[in-house]
Design an enzyme around this catalytic site. Structure first.
Site, short mmCIF file in Angstrom:
data_model
loop_
_atom_site.label_atom_id
_atom_site.label_comp_id
_atom_site.label_asym_id
_atom_site.label_seq_id
_atom_site.Cartn_x
_atom_site.Cartn_y
_atom_site.Cartn_z
N GLU A 192 -5.03 9.18 17.66
CA GLU A 192 -5.76 10.29 17.64
C GLU A 192 -6.94 10.60 16.65
O GLU A 192 -8.05 10.96 16.52
CB GLU A 192 -4.79 11.51 17.54
CG GLU A 192 -4.03 11.69 18.75
CD GLU A 192 -2.82 10.70 18.85
OE1 GLU A 192 -2.46 10.11 17.76
OE2 GLU A 192 -2.50 10.52 20.20
N GLU A 230 -9.09 -2.08 5.93
CA GLU A 230 -8.01 -2.41 6.48
C GLU A 230 -8.18 -2.42 8.09
O GLU A 230 -7.74 -3.37 8.85
CB GLU A 230 -6.62 -1.23 6.24
CG GLU A 230 -5.60 -1.60 6.85
CD GLU A 230 -4.75 -0.38 6.61
OE1 GLU A 230 -4.95 0.70 5.63
OE2 GLU A 230 -3.41 -0.54 7.11
N SER A 273 1.12 6.72 2.16
CA SER A 273 1.55 7.71 3.16
C SER A 273 2.77 8.41 2.26
O SER A 273 3.53 7.59 1.77
CB SER A 273 2.14 7.01 4.29
OG SER A 273 1.00 6.60 4.99
N GLN A 294 0.88 -1.05 0.10
CA GLN A 294 0.01 -0.06 0.05
C GLN A 294 0.83 1.18 0.10
O GLN A 294 1.46 1.64 0.98
CB GLN A 294 -1.03 -0.03 1.34
CG GLN A 294 -1.80 1.01 1.49
CD GLN A 294 -2.69 0.92 2.46
OE1 GLN A 294 -3.19 -0.16 2.65
NE2 GLN A 294 -2.96 1.91 3.17
C1 LIG Z 1 4.22 -0.26 11.60
C2 LIG Z 1 3.55 0.51 10.34
C3 LIG Z 1 3.09 0.18 9.12
C4 LIG Z 1 2.70 1.07 8.05
N1 LIG Z 1 2.50 0.70 7.12
C5 LIG Z 1 1.92 1.62 6.08
C6 LIG Z 1 1.74 0.92 4.53
O1 LIG Z 1 1.93 0.05 4.09
N2 LIG Z 1 1.37 1.97 3.46
C7 LIG Z 1 1.25 3.18 4.06
O2 LIG Z 1 0.79 4.05 3.06
N3 LIG Z 1 1.27 3.67 5.01
C8 LIG Z 1 1.70 3.08 6.21
N4 LIG Z 1 2.16 3.32 7.65
C9 LIG Z 1 2.08 4.99 7.59
C10 LIG Z 1 0.96 5.28 8.59
O3 LIG Z 1 -0.52 5.09 7.89
C11 LIG Z 1 1.06 6.71 8.95
O4 LIG Z 1 2.29 6.67 9.67
C12 LIG Z 1 0.18 7.27 9.73
O5 LIG Z 1 -1.06 7.52 8.99
C13 LIG Z 1 0.64 8.58 10.71
O6 LIG Z 1 1.17 9.48 9.65
P1 LIG Z 1 2.33 10.21 10.02
O7 LIG Z 1 3.59 9.05 10.16
O8 LIG Z 1 2.58 11.01 8.62
O9 LIG Z 1 2.09 11.04 11.01
P2 LIG Z 1 1.39 12.41 11.27
O10 LIG Z 1 0.30 12.51 10.69
O11 LIG Z 1 2.47 13.48 10.87
O12 LIG Z 1 1.12 12.59 12.80
C14 LIG Z 1 1.94 12.96 14.00
C15 LIG Z 1 1.40 13.05 15.19
O13 LIG Z 1 0.11 14.14 15.06
C16 LIG Z 1 -0.95 13.53 15.37
N5 LIG Z 1 -2.23 14.06 14.55
C17 LIG Z 1 -2.00 14.21 13.18
N6 LIG Z 1 -3.21 15.01 12.85
C18 LIG Z 1 -3.90 15.03 13.91
C19 LIG Z 1 -5.33 15.55 14.10
N7 LIG Z 1 -5.88 16.08 13.04
N8 LIG Z 1 -5.93 15.49 15.14
C20 LIG Z 1 -5.23 15.03 16.21
N9 LIG Z 1 -3.75 14.62 16.00
C21 LIG Z 1 -3.29 14.53 14.81
C22 LIG Z 1 -1.12 12.12 15.05
O14 LIG Z 1 -1.88 11.31 15.65
C23 LIG Z 1 0.37 12.05 15.42
O15 LIG Z 1 0.42 11.84 16.91
C24 LIG Z 1 2.49 2.42 8.48
C25 LIG Z 1 2.93 2.72 9.92
C26 LIG Z 1 3.38 1.98 10.63
C27 LIG Z 1 3.68 2.44 12.15
#
Ligand SMILES: Cc1cc2nc3c(=O)[nH]c(=O)nc-3n(C[C@H](O)[C@H](O)[C@H](O)COP(=O)(O)OP(=O)(O)OC[C@H]3O[C@@H](n4cnc5c(N)ncnc54)[C@H](O)[C@@H]3O)c2cc1C
Length: 403
Positions: free
Chosen positions: A385, A254, A137, A134
């Site tokens: 969150e 998912e 991100s 997938q």
């Molecule tokens: C083990 C693992 C596997 C993954 N596998 C995939 C994959 O296969 N394909 C893929 O595409 N992605 C994958 N991901 C990515 C995952 O979907 C993202 O890490 C996730 O959506 C969070 O995005 P970010 O890391 O950019 O954090 P951010 O979006 O930058 O968030 C940072 C912090 O801010 C908080 N925050 C952000 N917006 C808000 C809001 N509106 N209200 C309150 N709090 C908020 C979040 O909760 C978090 O604590 C994976 C992640 C992990 C850990």
């Protein structure tokens, strides 16, 4: 909501049990203990074994149990799929290579793809011949998925795609990806109408995946770079600029896959075993009143998760999408999994710092790997969150949060 099984479902449970008892005798011990040790899922041993096991399940008709027969599935009910999952989890048996493909890429193609796409992709998802990942991100688009910056520009019969994805689980060995890319560049268009949903051949020129090493020491996911990758137009899923709506369906599938109360029960059983084997002041920890209270509390929460799973299942049996409630089950399950792992560290006290390979490590340091990998549970499939936001807005009807 009806918790009892029909005679047909009972017969199916027996068929599955008999088959699994017969066919899982020779599974290596490290497979059974996957919830206790961080396994290197990129190792050759893991990959070869997963594919062989997938083929065995597929040949026996146990992959895509609830998929329609016309797409190679068994045409059984979602309840039968749930029974199968439960029997597998009870025995700590792995599910094969097609988790993402069978769990959410395939169902999305079934729901929104063209007939041509269904015929081309679904059979190979089921057989495990093609493994999916997938690519949603990006460095600046995780929780804020509408901020996708990867660009797909029309050129003849293709879209030419440039950009970077991140956290692509299994990207290093995947054959295909579900991909989101921007297709409307007008700054006045609402952001959630600016991108489309594509099926990307990971072997195309211009696709590079660099592994990202986690604190467990293993590389589960990678960064995916897309440089002038040409995706044929017929590999867009749904209409142009409607990727947001289709991806929301994918995420519901998912999240509904992410909660397994039987998996949690297995971890709880391991914890109970640990409390029998560890002593404090000459008494097993299982006799400590605080420890017992906590274990009973975990058992209650595992059961709450089980019934929430059954509610989501009932919804699907009625023919609905998993719905915003899938965020509820997934949130509970992911946070509970971390608390179970935290408690294992608490019980071990200073020994919790001894990892696998250390002479005095408890249970060979097996808990330390699963503790570290559980940190990602409240991030993947949407952070806690974001799931609380979904529950607040879509289940409780609260207004959208704006600063
Ligand atoms: C083990 C693992 C596997 C993954 N596998 C995939 C994959 O296969 N394909 C893929 O595409 N992605 C994958 N991901 C990515 C995952 O979907 C993202 O890490 C996730 O959506 C969070 O995005 P970010 O890391 O950019 O954090 P951010 O979006 O930058 O968030 C940072 C912090 O801010 C908080 N925050 C952000 N917006 C808000 C809001 N509106 N209200 C309150 N709090 C908020 C979040 O909760 C978090 O604590 C994976 C992640 C992990 C850990």
């Amino acid at each position: 909501m009806d918790f009892s099984l029909s005679p047909q479902e009972e017969a199916f449970r027996k068929e599955v049990s008999d088959w699994l008892d017969e066919n899982t005798k020779d599974l290596p011990a490290w497979w059974r203990n996957r919830d206790r040790i961080a396994v290197d899922s990129e190792s050759e041993e893991f990959q070869v074994f997963s594919r062989q096991w997938h083929k065995k399940l597929y040949d026996a008709g146990f992959i895509g149990i609830a998929w329609p027969k016309e797409y190679g599935g068994r045409g059984a009910t979602i309840m039968e799929q749930a029974i199968f999952n439960e029997e597998m989890a009870k025995r700590r048996v792995p599910g094969g290579v097609g988790g993402l493909g069978v769990g959410w890429a395939g169902p999305t193609i079934m729901a929104a793809g063209t007939e041509e796409q269904k015929k081309r992709f679904l059979p190979k998802i089921l057989s495990g011949e093609e493994v999916w990942c997938q690519a949603f991100s990006e460095p600046e688009a995780g929780s804020d998925l509408a901020n996708i910056q990867t660009r797909a520009v029309e050129d003849g019969d293709d879209y030419v795609v440039n950009g970077q994805k991140v956290w692509t689980t299994g990207g290093m060995r995947a054959d295909w990806a579900i991909l989101l890319a921007k297709t409307d560049f007008d700054p006045n268009t609402p952001r959630h109408r600016t991108f489309s949903y594509f099926l990307l051949d990971m072997h195309l020129p211009g696709v590079t995946v660099r592994p990202l090493r986690e604190m467990t020491g293993y590389a589960l996911f990678g960064e995916t770079f897309l440089d002038d990758v040409r995706i044929p137009k017929n590999l867009m899923v749904g209409e142009k600029n409607r990727g947001w709506y289709i991806s929301m369906g994918t995420l519901e599938f998912e999240r509904s896959n992410a909660s397994s109360s039987v998996g949690q029960l297995n971890v709880l059983k391991n914890l109970i075993e640990l409390t029998h084997n560890m002593e404090r002041d000459g008494r097993p920890l299982s006799k400590d009143s605080t420890v017992r209270q906590q274990l009973a509390q975990f058992y209650i929460e595992v059961n709450v998760g089980k019934y929430m799973g059954l509610r989501a299942l009932t919804r699907q049996l009625r023919g609905d999408m998993p719905g915003p409630e899938s965020a509820l089950g997934s949130l509970l399950s992911m946070e509970l999994s971390q608390r179970l792992q935290d408690f294992a560290m608490y019980l071990q006290g200073p020994y919790s710092q001894l990892v696998s390979g250390s002479k005095h490590a408890i249970e060979n340091g097996s808990w330390q790997g699963s503790f570290l990998s559980s940190r990602g549970n409240t991030i993947m499939t949407g952070t806690s969150e974001i799931k609380r936001n979904i529950i607040a807005q879509r289940t409780l009807g609260l207004p959208r949060y704006t600063q």
